[in-house]
Design a protein around this motif. Structure first.
Motif, mmCIF file in Angstrom:
data_model
loop_
_atom_site.group_PDB
_atom_site.id
_atom_site.type_symbol
_atom_site.label_atom_id
_atom_site.label_comp_id
_atom_site.label_asym_id
_atom_site.label_seq_id
_atom_site.Cartn_x
_atom_site.Cartn_y
_atom_site.Cartn_z
ATOM 1 N N HIS A 364 0.791 -1.228 0.000
ATOM 2 C CA HIS A 364 0.000 0.000 0.000
ATOM 3 C C HIS A 364 0.827 1.282 0.000
ATOM 4 C CE1 HIS A 364 -3.320 -2.678 0.747
ATOM 5 N NE2 HIS A 364 -2.738 -3.133 1.841
ATOM 6 N N ALA A 365 2.142 1.190 0.045
ATOM 7 C CA ALA A 365 2.978 2.389 -0.017
ATOM 8 C C ALA A 365 4.167 2.129 -0.920
ATOM 9 C CB ALA A 365 3.430 2.799 1.386
ATOM 10 N N ALA A 370 10.869 2.051 4.963
ATOM 11 C CA ALA A 370 10.292 1.604 6.227
ATOM 12 C C ALA A 370 11.362 1.581 7.310
ATOM 13 C CB ALA A 370 9.660 0.230 6.069
ATOM 14 N N ARG A 371 10.895 1.693 8.537
ATOM 15 C CA ARG A 371 11.796 1.677 9.693
ATOM 16 C C ARG A 371 11.165 0.803 10.773
ATOM 17 N NH1 ARG A 371 11.520 4.860 14.319
ATOM 18 N NH2 ARG A 371 13.434 4.997 15.552
ATOM 19 N N VAL A 372 11.951 -0.143 11.292
ATOM 20 C CA VAL A 372 11.505 -1.038 12.357
ATOM 21 C C VAL A 372 12.302 -0.712 13.610
ATOM 22 C CG1 VAL A 372 11.262 -3.436 13.102
ATOM 23 C CG2 VAL A 372 10.952 -2.845 10.682
ATOM 24 N N HIS A 373 11.590 -0.456 14.690
ATOM 25 C CA HIS A 373 12.247 -0.093 15.944
ATOM 26 C C HIS A 373 11.673 -0.970 17.052
ATOM 27 C CE1 HIS A 373 13.357 3.166 19.131
ATOM 28 N NE2 HIS A 373 14.159 2.114 19.169
ATOM 29 N N LEU A 374 12.554 -1.729 17.703
ATOM 30 C CA LEU A 374 12.170 -2.557 18.849
ATOM 31 C C LEU A 374 12.726 -1.922 20.114
ATOM 32 C CD1 LEU A 374 12.869 -6.167 17.504
ATOM 33 C CD2 LEU A 374 10.754 -4.855 17.406
ATOM 34 N N PRO A 390 4.323 7.321 0.256
ATOM 35 C CA PRO A 390 4.551 6.540 -0.971
ATOM 36 C C PRO A 390 4.837 7.440 -2.157
ATOM 37 C CG PRO A 390 2.222 6.562 -0.391
ATOM 38 C CD PRO A 390 2.948 7.185 0.759
ATOM 39 N N LYS A 391 5.644 6.937 -3.085
ATOM 40 C CA LYS A 391 6.016 7.724 -4.264
ATOM 41 C C LYS A 391 5.059 7.532 -5.438
ATOM 42 C CE LYS A 391 10.957 7.808 -3.143
ATOM 43 N NZ LYS A 391 12.322 7.483 -3.614
ATOM 44 N N GLY A 426 2.616 12.218 5.544
ATOM 45 C CA GLY A 426 1.992 11.347 4.562
ATOM 46 C C GLY A 426 2.336 9.889 4.732
ATOM 47 N N GLY A 427 3.142 9.566 5.731
ATOM 48 C CA GLY A 427 3.488 8.177 5.991
ATOM 49 C C GLY A 427 2.488 7.514 6.915
ATOM 50 N N TYR A 428 2.911 6.406 7.504
ATOM 51 C CA TYR A 428 2.024 5.652 8.380
ATOM 52 C C TYR A 428 2.855 4.945 9.433
ATOM 53 C CZ TYR A 428 -2.441 3.444 9.390
ATOM 54 O OH TYR A 428 -3.620 3.076 9.985
#
Length: 464
Positions: A364-365, A370-374, A390-391, A426-428
Motif C-alpha cells: 500500500h505504499a 520503512a523503519r523497524v524499531h524494537l 509513498p512515491k 503522509g506516511g504511516y
C-alpha cells in the motif's frame, strides 16, 4: 330442484360471499388508516421536493377557488373551502398519503356536485367532474401515495378513483359540462406507475446497500475467524513444545536421584501422564483447525509453505528484513534497551506484527522506505513500524485480508495495546506494546481506542 342442487348453490353463494368479505376486509385494512408515512428528504436535493409540493398546493388553492367561484357559480366562501381541501390534501400527502387521498376524493366529490347544482340549467362549458386544479392536486396525491405505500394499496386507490370518476361522470352526468374523466384516469394511471417504479428503484437500492453491508460484515467476521484459527495453530506449537519438555523431564527426573521414594515416582508419573493427555488434547484441537490444510504448519518468510517448521521468534527478524529488502523495500532496523528473555507467544506475536506491517508497506505504499524499531522495556516489548510517504499510487486492493486484523487479535490476546495512524508527512505508523508478563488470552477492546478497522488508512490485507 333436488336437495343436492340446493345445497351446492348455497355453498357457492357462501363461498362467493366469503371472498367478497375478504376483499372488503383487505380494502378496509389498506385504505381505512391514519398511519403516518412521511416522505424522507431526497438524497441530493434534501427538502426541495417538499417545497415544490407546497408551492404547487398554493397554486391549486388559488386556481381551484377562482375556477369554482367565478366559472362554476359556487359561493366564493364555499369554493375556497373546497379548494383548501384539495390543496391541503397535497401537503398532507407528504406525511399521511392514504388520509390525503381520502381528503382529495372528498374535495372532488363535493366540488363536482356543488358545480352541478349551480350550472345544470345552462351556462358556459365547465370541466367536470375534475377541475384543472383538482386534477393536478390528485395527481400529486397519487404520486406521493405510490412512493410511500405498497403497490397493492396504490392500485386499490387508483381503481377506486377510476370507479368514482366513472360513477360521477357516467351515471350522474351533466350534459352541458366538458367531461374530464377519461383524461384524469389516464394521468392518474401514469402517476401511479411512475411512483411505483420510483419506489421499487429506491427499495432495490436500499436492499443492495443493506446486502453490501451484510457482505462486508460477513467478510470481516470470516477474516477474524481465519486469523484466530491461524494464531491458535501457531500457539499450539509453542505450548506443545513446553508440554513435551515437561513430559520428558518428568520421565527423566527419577533417574537423576538415587533410590527415589515411591511418592516422588508416583507424582512424577502423574505429571508425565497429565502432560501427555494435554498433548493429546492439543493435537485433537489442532486436527480440527488444520482440517483444510493438514500438511502445512508454517510458511517461510518468502511466503512458501514449510511443513512442520518451528514457529518464528525475534531471532529470525533479520532474515525477514533481508527478504523484504530483496522484494524492493528499503528497511532500516533499530533496537534499544536491554534484551531480556520473553515468553514464546510474545516473540511470535512481535515477529508477526513486524511481518504484517512490512507487507502492508509493500502493498500500500510503493516506493516508500520503512523503519523497524524494537524497544526492550523491563515490563515488555514495544514494536514500531513506520513508513514514509509513498512515491506512487498503490495497486487496487483485492478485498479484506488479515493485516491489521491479525495485529489487533495478537495484541488483544496478550492484553497489550495497538495504535495505527497516519503520520503528518503522509506516511504511516503501526505501534504495539506487548507486556512480558501476559497471563494469556484476554477478551478486551483495543486500549488505545484504535481498533476500528474502518478508520485505518491502510486496508486490511492478507500479509502471508
Amino acid at each position: 330442484m333436488s336437495r343436492v342442487g340446493r345445497v351446492t348453490r348455497r355453498g357457492m353463494r357462501q363461498t362467493a360471499r366469503g371472498r367478497v368479505e375478504r376483499a372488503l376486509g383487505v380494502l378496509h385494512d389498506d385504505l381505512w388508516t391514519w398511519r403516518p408515512d412521511p416522505l424522507p428528504p431526497s438524497v441530493w436535493l434534501r427538502w426541495f421536493p417538499h417545497g415544490i409540493v407546497c408551492l404547487a398546493a398554493l397554486g391549486v388553492l388559488l386556481g381551484d377557488a377562482a375556477q369554482l367561484g367565478e366559472n362554476g357559480g359556487v359561493d366564493p366562501g364555499f369554493a375556497f373551502v373546497i379548494a383548501l381541501a384539495q390543496a391541503g390534501a397535497m401537503v398532507l400527502a407528504l406525511w399521511r398519503p392514504v388520509a390525503a387521498w381520502w381528503l382529495s376524493m372528498a374535495g372532488m366529490l363535493v366540488g363536482a356536485f356543488a358545480v352541478r347544482a349551480e350550472m345544470v340549467a345552462g351556462g358556459d362549458k365547465f370541466t367536470w367532474p375534475w377541475t384543472a386544479a383538482g386534477l393536478i392536486a390528485h395527481l400529486f396525491v397519487l404520486l406521493l401515495l405510490a412512493l410511500r405505500v405498497r403497490t397493492r394499496v396504490s392500485l386499490e386507490a387508483l381503481a377506486l378513483t377510476a370507479l368514482t370518476t366513472y360513477l360521477v361522470q357516467g351515471v350522474v352526468g351533466a350534459s352541458n359540462f366538458e367531461p374530464t374523466g377519461m383524461l384524469a384516469v389516464i394521468l392518474f394511471t401514469v402517476a401511479v406507475v411512475l411512483g411505483t417504479a420510483l419506489r421499487g428503484r429506491r427499495e432495490a437500492r436500499s436492499e443492495l446497500a443493506q446486502q453490501t453491508s451484510l457482505t462486508a460484515e460477513e467478510r470481516a467476521r470470516r477474516t477474524l475467524l481465519e486469523e484466530r484459527s491461524r494464531i491458535a495453530r501457531e500457539l499450539h506449537d509453542v505450548v506443545a513444545h513446553h508440554m513435551s519438555v515437561i513430559s520428558i523431564q518428568a520421565q527423566v527426573a527419577p533417574l537423576l536421584v538415587e533410590n527415589p521414594p515411591d511418592e516422588l515416582k508416583e507424582n512424577l508419573a502423574g505429571i508425565r501422564q497429565n502432560a501427555l493427555e494435554a498433548l493429546t488434547e492439543l493435537r485433537r484441537v489442532l486436527g480440527v483447525l488444520r482440517s483444510e490444510h493438514p500438511d502445512v504448519l508454517e510458511e517461510s518468510d518468502g511466503g512458501d509453505p514449510l511443513p512442520h517448521a518451528p514457529q518464528p521468534t525475534l531471532d529470525r527478524l533479520d532474515a525477514l528484513v533481508e527478504n523484504t529488502r530483496a522484494a524492493g523495500l528499503t528497511v532500516t532496523t533499530q533496537a534499544s534497551g536491554t534484551r531480556r528473555p520473553l515468553p514464546p507467544g510474545v516473540e511470535l506475536s512481535a515477529y508477526r506484527i513486524v511481518q504484517e506491517a512490512l507487507s502492508n508497506v509493500l502493498r500500500h505504499a510503493p516506493g516508500a522506505t520503512a523503519r523497524v524499531h524494537l524497544t526492550h522495556l523491563p515490563i515488555g516489548l514495544r514494536v514500531e513500524v513506520s513508513n514514509t510517504r509513498p512515491k506512487r499510487a498503490p495497486a487496487p486492493s483485492q478485498g479484506a485480508g488479515h493485516g491489521l486484523l491479525g495485529m489487533r487479535e495478537r495484541v488483544a490476546m496478550l492484553d497489550g495495546s495497538l495504535t495505527a495512524h497516519a503520520l503528518p508527512g503522509g506516511g504511516y505508523q503501526v505501534a504495539a506494546f506487548l507486556p512480558a508478563d501476559a497471563a494469556g488470552p484476554a477478551v478486551a477492546a483495543d486500549p488505545a481506542g484504535t481498533d476500528d478497522l474502518s478508520a485505518h488508512h491502510i486496508p486490511e490485507d492478507d500479509t502471508r
